[in-house]
Design a protein around this motif. Structure first.
Motif, PDB file in Angstrom:
ATOM      1  N   PHE A   9     -33.851  36.423 -18.911  1.00 18.78           N
ATOM      2  CA  PHE A   9     -32.401  36.229 -18.932  1.00 18.78           C
ATOM      3  C   PHE A   9     -31.802  36.337 -17.530  1.00 18.78           C
ATOM      4  CE2 PHE A   9     -32.875  37.323 -23.486  1.00 18.78           C
ATOM      5  CZ  PHE A   9     -32.156  36.271 -24.030  1.00 18.78           C
ATOM      6  N   SER A  10     -32.387  37.186 -16.686  1.00 17.74           N
ATOM      7  CA  SER A  10     -31.912  37.285 -15.300  1.00 17.74           C
ATOM      8  C   SER A  10     -32.166  35.987 -14.543  1.00 17.74           C
ATOM      9  CB  SER A  10     -32.613  38.453 -14.593  1.00 17.74           C
ATOM     10  OG  SER A  10     -32.274  39.690 -15.176  1.00 17.74           O
ATOM     11  N   LEU A  11     -33.322  35.371 -14.793  1.00 24.06           N
ATOM     12  CA  LEU A  11     -33.613  34.092 -14.151  1.00 24.06           C
ATOM     13  C   LEU A  11     -32.657  33.003 -14.633  1.00 24.06           C
ATOM     14  CD1 LEU A  11     -37.525  34.115 -14.237  1.00 24.06           C
ATOM     15  CD2 LEU A  11     -36.059  34.379 -12.235  1.00 24.06           C
ATOM     16  N   VAL A  12     -32.347  33.011 -15.922  1.00 19.73           N
ATOM     17  CA  VAL A  12     -31.374  32.037 -16.438  1.00 19.73           C
ATOM     18  C   VAL A  12     -30.012  32.253 -15.773  1.00 19.73           C
ATOM     19  CG1 VAL A  12     -30.164  31.244 -18.507  1.00 19.73           C
ATOM     20  CG2 VAL A  12     -32.593  31.813 -18.638  1.00 19.73           C
ATOM     21  N   MET A  13     -29.630  33.533 -15.602  1.00 20.69           N
ATOM     22  CA  MET A  13     -28.364  33.839 -14.926  1.00 20.69           C
ATOM     23  C   MET A  13     -28.363  33.305 -13.496  1.00 20.69           C
ATOM     24  SD  MET A  13     -26.689  37.449 -13.807  1.00 20.69           S
ATOM     25  CE  MET A  13     -27.538  37.292 -12.242  1.00 20.69           C
ATOM     26  N   ASP A  14     -29.489  33.470 -12.787  1.00 20.74           N
ATOM     27  CA  ASP A  14     -29.573  32.958 -11.418  1.00 20.74           C
ATOM     28  C   ASP A  14     -29.451  31.437 -11.381  1.00 20.74           C
ATOM     29  OD1 ASP A  14     -29.861  35.443 -10.146  1.00 20.74           O
ATOM     30  OD2 ASP A  14     -32.008  35.495 -10.564  1.00 20.74           O
ATOM     31  N   VAL A  15     -30.042  30.778 -12.354  1.00 23.18           N
ATOM     32  CA  VAL A  15     -29.927  29.308 -12.430  1.00 23.18           C
ATOM     33  C   VAL A  15     -28.467  28.909 -12.637  1.00 23.18           C
ATOM     34  CG1 VAL A  15     -30.534  27.279 -13.806  1.00 23.18           C
ATOM     35  CG2 VAL A  15     -32.294  28.965 -13.231  1.00 23.18           C
ATOM     36  N   PHE A  16     -27.772  29.629 -13.525  1.00 20.73           N
ATOM     37  CA  PHE A  16     -26.363  29.328 -13.779  1.00 20.73           C
ATOM     38  C   PHE A  16     -25.508  29.584 -12.532  1.00 20.73           C
ATOM     39  CE2 PHE A  16     -25.413  28.929 -18.500  1.00 20.73           C
ATOM     40  CZ  PHE A  16     -26.690  28.504 -18.817  1.00 20.73           C
ATOM     41  N   LYS A  17     -25.816  30.675 -11.809  1.00 19.16           N
ATOM     42  CA  LYS A  17     -25.048  30.969 -10.598  1.00 19.16           C
ATOM     43  C   LYS A  17     -25.277  29.900  -9.539  1.00 19.16           C
ATOM     44  CE  LYS A  17     -24.398  35.181  -9.113  1.00 19.16           C
ATOM     45  NZ  LYS A  17     -24.598  36.577  -8.647  1.00 19.16           N
ATOM     46  N   ILE A  18     -26.535  29.445  -9.400  1.00 19.97           N
ATOM     47  CA  ILE A  18     -26.834  28.380  -8.439  1.00 19.97           C
ATOM     48  C   ILE A  18     -26.069  27.117  -8.812  1.00 19.97           C
ATOM     49  CG2 ILE A  18     -28.647  26.867  -7.553  1.00 19.97           C
ATOM     50  CD1 ILE A  18     -30.592  29.269  -7.963  1.00 19.97           C
ATOM     51  N   GLY A  19     -26.072  26.771 -10.109  1.00 17.92           N
ATOM     52  CA  GLY A  19     -25.326  25.590 -10.547  1.00 17.92           C
ATOM     53  C   GLY A  19     -23.834  25.731 -10.333  1.00 17.92           C
ATOM     54  N   TYR A  20     -23.306  26.933 -10.581  1.00 11.61           N
ATOM     55  CA  TYR A  20     -21.868  27.162 -10.404  1.00 11.61           C
ATOM     56  C   TYR A  20     -21.460  27.040  -8.940  1.00 11.61           C
ATOM     57  CZ  TYR A  20     -17.511  29.826 -10.051  1.00 11.61           C
ATOM     58  OH  TYR A  20     -16.232  30.239  -9.756  1.00 11.61           O
ATOM     59  N   TYR A  21     -22.193  27.711  -8.041  1.00  8.20           N
ATOM     60  CA  TYR A  21     -21.835  27.672  -6.629  1.00  8.20           C
ATOM     61  C   TYR A  21     -22.108  26.299  -6.011  1.00  8.20           C
ATOM     62  CZ  TYR A  21     -21.262  32.728  -6.772  1.00  8.20           C
ATOM     63  OH  TYR A  21     -20.828  33.990  -7.062  1.00  8.20           O
ATOM     64  N   SER A  22     -23.087  25.586  -6.560  1.00  3.92           N
ATOM     65  CA  SER A  22     -23.380  24.251  -6.038  1.00  3.92           C
ATOM     66  C   SER A  22     -22.280  23.251  -6.391  1.00  3.92           C
ATOM     67  CB  SER A  22     -24.719  23.753  -6.590  1.00  3.92           C
ATOM     68  OG  SER A  22     -25.776  24.606  -6.198  1.00  3.92           O
ATOM     69  N   SER A  23     -21.439  23.585  -7.391  1.00  2.15           N
ATOM     70  CA  SER A  23     -20.374  22.668  -7.801  1.00  2.15           C
ATOM     71  C   SER A  23     -19.322  22.492  -6.723  1.00  2.15           C
ATOM     72  CB  SER A  23     -19.713  23.183  -9.093  1.00  2.15           C
ATOM     73  OG  SER A  23     -20.670  23.297 -10.138  1.00  2.15           O
ATOM     74  N   PHE A  24     -19.156  23.498  -5.844  1.00  2.00           N
ATOM     75  CA  PHE A  24     -18.210  23.349  -4.733  1.00  2.00           C
ATOM     76  C   PHE A  24     -18.801  23.984  -3.476  1.00  2.00           C
ATOM     77  CE2 PHE A  24     -16.732  26.333  -7.996  1.00  2.00           C
ATOM     78  CZ  PHE A  24     -16.991  27.553  -7.398  1.00  2.00           C
ATOM     79  N   TYR A  25     -20.032  23.567  -3.149  1.00  2.00           N
ATOM     80  CA  TYR A  25     -20.742  24.135  -1.999  1.00  2.00           C
ATOM     81  C   TYR A  25     -20.038  23.851  -0.681  1.00  2.00           C
ATOM     82  CZ  TYR A  25     -22.417  19.365  -1.220  1.00  2.00           C
ATOM     83  OH  TYR A  25     -22.488  18.029  -0.995  1.00  2.00           O
ATOM     84  N   SER A  26     -19.214  22.791  -0.632  1.00  2.00           N
ATOM     85  CA  SER A  26     -18.579  22.396   0.637  1.00  2.00           C
ATOM     86  C   SER A  26     -17.595  23.440   1.152  1.00  2.00           C
ATOM     87  CB  SER A  26     -17.859  21.059   0.461  1.00  2.00           C
ATOM     88  OG  SER A  26     -16.891  21.167  -0.582  1.00  2.00           O
ATOM     89  N   CYS A  27     -17.026  24.279   0.261  1.00  2.00           N
ATOM     90  CA  CYS A  27     -16.025  25.245   0.709  1.00  2.00           C
ATOM     91  C   CYS A  27     -16.529  26.676   0.593  1.00  2.00           C
ATOM     92  CB  CYS A  27     -14.732  25.092  -0.093  1.00  2.00           C
ATOM     93  SG  CYS A  27     -14.927  25.439  -1.860  1.00  2.00           S
TER      94      CYS A  27
END
Length: 331
Positions: A9-27
């Protein structure tokens, strides 16, 4: 097994965080995306290490081993504190957005709430508007408890390994008590069924409670949800207290000796059990003080007071039963 469950579940959380932050990586700073990647690698490596070496009593390079294990332990505690802080900030933002208009929220973030850790630019430029971004955001928020439990679980196991460095096992402790479970043996089957019924019922009551309290605007429905929640928990706590008292009484008729030998794992179990109970004792104590000092005293207050008192009693009886059972010699 528990460690691997929380690790997944921690790995799934990390995947979700990577996807979330990648949505607006430019700022955002690159460290925001790098951190969950490094954390995922750390979880995988540490889980494999503990799975392979958790039972080892190391007798070479003692100082280096102790240093490495203590470094791992403090890293887990740092990750735990970081996760708790992130979850608290996230929850504060959610509550603030729910209770205020968007304009007031932005005005507060611009100059009046610097402790929330969000810059004006992040509010203006880093909006999470897409559907996939919202899924990632809500997903990793709900998975935070698993990451918190993983860090505590791993810390406990690393501490036991640290205590076992250079330890010699006593000859008398080499016996292994193998438990033989028979699925359809009457007592075992009944226990499993009763436990599953309580578990499913608890999940159902929790879902109904959350839905009615958060979605309903009528005070009567909220009161009904609170009444249902407290009555269910009072019944469960009463049954648990009776079972623990019954188990302690059965111990009095058991002729087995008490195991007084030094055991780091058992010592840690007892310390964690008592430490975790202290938090619940404090919550129940403050609840009792608040209920007694508050007015008016209605049915909800009476149920809440009963719930807090039973919580203290149940934890006390359960701790006595578990600690006494940990010190029992095998049959």
């Amino acid at each position: 097994g528990g460690l691997i469950l929380f690790a997944i579940f921690s790995l799934v959380m990390d995947v979700f965080k990577i996807g979330y932050y990648s949505s607006f990586y430019s700022c955002l700073s690159a460290i925001k995306i790098i951190y969950p990647i490094v954390q995922a690698i750390f979880v995988v490596v540490q889980t494999y290490f503990l799975w392979v070496s958790a039972k080892d009593c190391i007798h070479v390079h003692l100082n280096v081993t102790r240093c490495g294990l203590m470094l791992t332990l403090t890293t887990n505690l740092a990750v735990w504190m970081s996760a708790v802080t992130d979850e608290s900030v996230h929850k504060a933002h959610s509550k603030l957005k729910k209770n205020m208009t968007e304009e007031i929220f932005r005005w507060l973030l611009k100059g009046n709430l610097p402790l929330l850790g969000m810059r004006t630019s992040s509010v203006e430029e880093c909006n999470c508007n897409s559907q996939i971004c919202q899924i990632f955001k809500n997903g990793y928020f709900w998975l935070y408890p698993f990451n918190i439990e993983y860090s505590l679980f791993a810390s406990a196991m690393v501490y036991v390994m640290w205590k076992n460095v250079g330890r010699f096992i006593d000859h008398h402790s080499h016996h292994i008590q193998r438990l033989k479970f028979r699925l359809f043996r009457r007592t075992f089957f009944v226990g499993i069924m009763l436990g599953l019924i309580i578990l499913v019922s608890g999940l159902g009551v929790l879902i109904l409670y959350e839905v009615q309290v958060n979605s309903s605007t009528e005070s009567s429905k909220k009161s009904q949800a609170l009444t249902m929640y407290y009555i269910f928990n009072i019944v469960c706590l009463s049954l648990m207290s009776l079972v623990c008292i019954g188990g302690s009484v059965i111990y009095r008729f058991d002729k087995r000796d008490m195991d007084r030998h030094k055991n780091p794992t058992r010592t840690l179990d007892v310390a964690l059990l008592m430490g975790a109970a202290l938090g619940q004792y404090a919550i129940s104590y403050y609840s009792i003080v608040a209920i007694v000092a508050s007015t008016p005293r209605d049915t909800i207050s009476a149920l809440n007071l009963t719930y807090a008192l039973l919580m203290i009693a149940q934890h006390t009886f359960q701790n006595v039963f578990v600690i006494e059972g940990l010190h029992r010699q095998p049959p």
